[in-house]
Design an enzyme around this catalytic site. Structure first.
Site, PDB file in Angstrom:
ATOM      1  N   LYS A  40      38.477  -8.841   9.046  1.00 47.82           N
ATOM      2  CA  LYS A  40      38.499  -7.971  10.218  1.00 47.82           C
ATOM      3  C   LYS A  40      38.024  -6.558   9.860  1.00 47.82           C
ATOM      4  O   LYS A  40      37.692  -5.783  10.750  1.00 47.82           O
ATOM      5  CB  LYS A  40      39.902  -7.918  10.822  1.00 47.82           C
ATOM      6  CG  LYS A  40      40.892  -7.142   9.988  1.00 47.82           C
ATOM      7  CD  LYS A  40      42.223  -7.027  10.711  1.00 47.82           C
ATOM      8  CE  LYS A  40      43.302  -6.558   9.783  1.00 47.82           C
ATOM      9  NZ  LYS A  40      43.180  -5.179   9.328  1.00 47.82           N
ATOM     10  N   LYS A  97      44.553  -1.605  -2.020  1.00 46.36           N
ATOM     11  CA  LYS A  97      44.768  -0.987  -0.718  1.00 46.36           C
ATOM     12  C   LYS A  97      44.961   0.521  -0.830  1.00 46.36           C
ATOM     13  O   LYS A  97      44.559   1.263   0.061  1.00 46.36           O
ATOM     14  CB  LYS A  97      45.989  -1.601  -0.029  1.00 46.36           C
ATOM     15  CG  LYS A  97      45.726  -2.960   0.574  1.00 46.36           C
ATOM     16  CD  LYS A  97      46.792  -3.296   1.616  1.00 46.36           C
ATOM     17  CE  LYS A  97      46.577  -4.673   2.205  1.00 46.36           C
ATOM     18  NZ  LYS A  97      47.666  -5.068   3.100  1.00 46.36           N
ATOM     19  N   LYS A 152      34.457 -12.482   1.821  1.00 47.55           N
ATOM     20  CA  LYS A 152      35.378 -13.164   2.726  1.00 47.55           C
ATOM     21  C   LYS A 152      35.174 -12.683   4.155  1.00 47.55           C
ATOM     22  O   LYS A 152      34.909 -11.501   4.375  1.00 47.55           O
ATOM     23  CB  LYS A 152      36.828 -12.811   2.327  1.00 47.55           C
ATOM     24  CG  LYS A 152      37.611 -13.963   1.718  1.00 47.55           C
ATOM     25  CD  LYS A 152      38.981 -13.526   1.257  1.00 47.55           C
ATOM     26  CE  LYS A 152      40.018 -13.556   2.356  1.00 47.55           C
ATOM     27  NZ  LYS A 152      41.399 -13.459   1.841  1.00 47.55           N
TER      28      LYS A 152
END
Ligand code: TRP
Length: 338
Positions: free
Chosen positions: A204, A118, A201
């Site tokens: 969003k 991240k 995957k």
């Protein structure tokens, strides 16, 4: 103490960072719903404090927290059977997280792959909260003495850290206070992949909206996205082994099976030999039948945010009956004057 010495209690959380999609529903929420029927106490949480480890627009955060609550309820999480909360309304999460910041070691935290992913190249610009994220997650779980935590594969390392924190706390203070929580990792079968690329995957953050089915999509949109989903030119096999090198085909069959509570084998026994031109309309019909009642119920709930807020306030009250005594005991063990 082993988890079996504690009240069986399930805790799990999802970030209210917007765009609830089919992957969240089939991979997490549907399982949360079924666990509330088992012999567990269940606590489900919108982790708003985790969400702000990266920037969130305040109005969007408020909207997304209520929408996630609506998604949980519309999917079958009953405020009568489960404790449904947003993290910030139960202050003991953050209070225990501070204690755990003082238990976890820098070396452990630096190994967390989610932080590395991240934070990306510019880790110096990441928030301190993003670095401490896993200690707050450990607190979420342990402030309930939760014994079972259903999560995706990507959260395995955070659950190992949770056990490491519990072990070190118990050892340092000479107590048997925090349980070693068991992860309940879902199998690959419920991992929902992108409709545009069977190797990624469903997410969003994918720039293509066609790659996912959002829980707020209407029936036409759902059907259109399934019609356009990437496939291969072959007919469906009649056995699971035939899906091995066909990620897109496997994904669509997995979605069908999960939506219909069937095994992949059972689905293939019915649809083996079909071309996608036949199978896709079946899948679209099933997806619309299962998802549109949920999206309609979400819309109904979102029309009355005050009712959602009342449910969350009540959940926080129920949660604190558990978390206040555990935090008090923790402070006492640590030596805080009360
Ligand atoms: N980190 C989890 C995720 O990104 C969300 C989460 C926060 C969580 N606290 C938790 C999950 C506690 C399980 C238990 O998916």
């Amino acid at each position: 103490m082993s988890p079996s010495d504690f009240t069986p209690r399930v805790f799990s959380g999802i970030q209210p960072s917007g765009d609830l999609h089919l992957g969240n529903y089939l991979g997490a929420i549907k399982r949360f719903v079924s666990m509330q029927e088992d012999a567990y106490e269940t606590v489900y949480c919108m982790v708003d404090l985790h969400a702000i480890t990266v920037w969130q627009d305040p109005a969007a955060l408020r909207h997304n927290t209520r929408e996630l609550a609506a998604g949980f309820i519309a999917s079958g999480i009953s405020p009568e059977k489960s404790i449904l909360i947003n993290q910030s309304q139960v202050p003991e999460h953050a209070q225990l997280a501070w204690i755990f910041n003082c238990v976890a070691r820098m070396g452990w935290m630096k190994r967390m792959t989610q932080f590395k992913d991240k934070a990306g190249k510019n880790a110096e610009a990441a928030s301190l909260g993003l670095f401490g994220y896993p200690a707050l997650m450990a607190a979420d779980i342990l402030v309930y003495h939760a014994t079972h935590v259903p999560v995706g594969d990507d959260q395995k390392q955070h659950l190992e850290l949770t056990r490491d924190i519990a072990t070190k706390f118990n050892h340092d203070y000479g107590v048997d206070f925090f349980p070693l929580t068991e992860p309940v990792i879902k199998g690959a079968a419920t991992r929902v992949m992108s409709l545009r690329d069977g190797a990624k995957k469903m997410s969003k953050s994918d720039p293509s909206d066609a790659s996912r089915i959002n829980m707020t999509d209407d029936a036409d949109t759902i059907a259109k996205k399934i019609r356009k989903a990437k496939t291969d030119p072959h007919a469906l096999p009649s056995e699971a082994a035939g899906l091995e090198d066909r990620p897109e085909a496997r994904n669509l069959v997995n979605i069908y099976a999960a939506l219909n509570d069937q095994t992949v084998e059972a689905v293939l026994a019915e649809v083996g030999g079909q071309q996608f031109g036949t199978f896709k309309p079946l899948l679209a019909e099933l997806a619309v039948a299962k998802l549109s009642p949920i999206s309609q119920e979400m819309a109904r709930l979102m029309a009355d945010p005050a009712e959602i807020d009342r449910i969350l306030a009540r959940g926080a009250g129920q949660a604190r009956e558990i978390t206040v005594p555990i935090l008090e005991k923790t402070y006492e063990i640590v030596g805080m004057v009360r």
